[in-house]
Write a protein that holds these residues in place. Sequence first.
Motif, mmCIF file in Angstrom:
data_model
loop_
_atom_site.group_PDB
_atom_site.id
_atom_site.type_symbol
_atom_site.label_atom_id
_atom_site.label_comp_id
_atom_site.label_asym_id
_atom_site.label_seq_id
_atom_site.Cartn_x
_atom_site.Cartn_y
_atom_site.Cartn_z
ATOM 1 N N PRO A 33 35.825 45.324 50.363
ATOM 2 C CA PRO A 33 37.239 45.073 50.043
ATOM 3 C C PRO A 33 37.365 44.128 48.848
ATOM 4 O O PRO A 33 36.588 43.178 48.709
ATOM 5 N N ILE A 34 38.346 44.396 47.986
ATOM 6 C CA ILE A 34 38.527 43.565 46.792
ATOM 7 C C ILE A 34 39.890 42.871 46.790
ATOM 8 O O ILE A 34 40.395 42.511 45.734
ATOM 9 N N SER A 35 40.465 42.662 47.961
ATOM 10 C CA SER A 35 41.798 42.052 48.023
ATOM 11 C C SER A 35 41.816 40.671 47.357
ATOM 12 O O SER A 35 42.788 40.313 46.686
ATOM 13 N N HIS A 39 44.280 39.579 44.165
ATOM 14 C CA HIS A 39 45.208 38.440 44.185
ATOM 15 C C HIS A 39 44.829 37.371 43.160
ATOM 16 O O HIS A 39 45.690 36.829 42.473
ATOM 17 N N THR A 40 43.532 37.081 43.043
ATOM 18 C CA THR A 40 43.072 36.044 42.109
ATOM 19 C C THR A 40 43.459 36.374 40.671
ATOM 20 O O THR A 40 43.911 35.517 39.924
ATOM 21 N N TYR A 54 42.954 55.742 42.643
ATOM 22 C CA TYR A 54 43.761 54.546 42.879
ATOM 23 C C TYR A 54 43.075 53.358 42.217
ATOM 24 O O TYR A 54 41.854 53.202 42.302
ATOM 25 N N SER A 55 43.882 52.521 41.583
ATOM 26 C CA SER A 55 43.297 51.396 40.869
ATOM 27 C C SER A 55 44.260 50.220 40.840
ATOM 28 O O SER A 55 45.426 50.328 41.229
ATOM 29 N N TYR A 56 43.726 49.108 40.367
ATOM 30 C CA TYR A 56 44.499 47.897 40.090
ATOM 31 C C TYR A 56 44.120 47.479 38.683
ATOM 32 O O TYR A 56 42.937 47.437 38.354
ATOM 33 N N GLU A 57 45.119 47.198 37.845
ATOM 34 C CA GLU A 57 44.817 47.009 36.429
ATOM 35 C C GLU A 57 45.374 45.709 35.870
ATOM 36 O O GLU A 57 46.283 45.101 36.441
ATOM 37 N N THR A 58 44.808 45.335 34.722
ATOM 38 C CA THR A 58 45.306 44.189 33.974
ATOM 39 C C THR A 58 44.833 44.281 32.528
ATOM 40 O O THR A 58 43.804 44.901 32.237
ATOM 41 N N ASP A 59 45.604 43.635 31.639
ATOM 42 C CA ASP A 59 45.155 43.464 30.256
ATOM 43 C C ASP A 59 44.826 41.991 29.990
ATOM 44 O O ASP A 59 44.520 41.615 28.870
#
Length: 199
Positions: A33-35, A39-40, A54-59
Amino acid sequence: MKIFLLMLLCVIGGTSCNSQNRSDLLAMKFNQPISDLIHTHRLKESQDIIYGIYSYETDQLDGFRLGEINLSTYQYPNSAAADYNNIEVYVDNRKSQQYLGFRYNTVDQEEIKQLIEYFKKKYPTYEERKDSNGDGYFWDIGPLDAWLFYYPSTSIDGNGKSFLNSNFLFVKKGTRMENSQNTSYNTILDNFIMMYPKN
């Protein structure tokens, strides 16, 4: 002299701590799990437009690294609004949020060279594929149960000059498009072979 040595130790210690505080996406274990990571780093929920995963992204990349290479927030000068570095961290689904890998898109020309050389040195067995945009690479990394891909595309800046807009894709071996369990869906490797057929 003592003050100089103390200052030097502070600088070295600060650099080391800064590197340790970064999340190394290559060191993360699949199916974990990468929860906390989400959040961090305040990652935003997304779905990869190319692979449907499915992904979670940022620049905002100053908190990430790939092995020894620290990533950084970057926008290519005098270019389209979409020409910036960003990362998508892949998960199996929204509920369990188990790590499947990532796709890192970078327009930083020096960083692209550094990452390719780093991966070639760290994983010396790879396949090279030719394309009109440049060379693509594929690594089958058995000890990590992972596939690593590099493929470039080309963008044009405001002066009409072309530059690389490149992807580094690291996934659990066997991952399929949309992370489907249906064997009729192509694997990520199948997709790469269609893009970069063997000569």
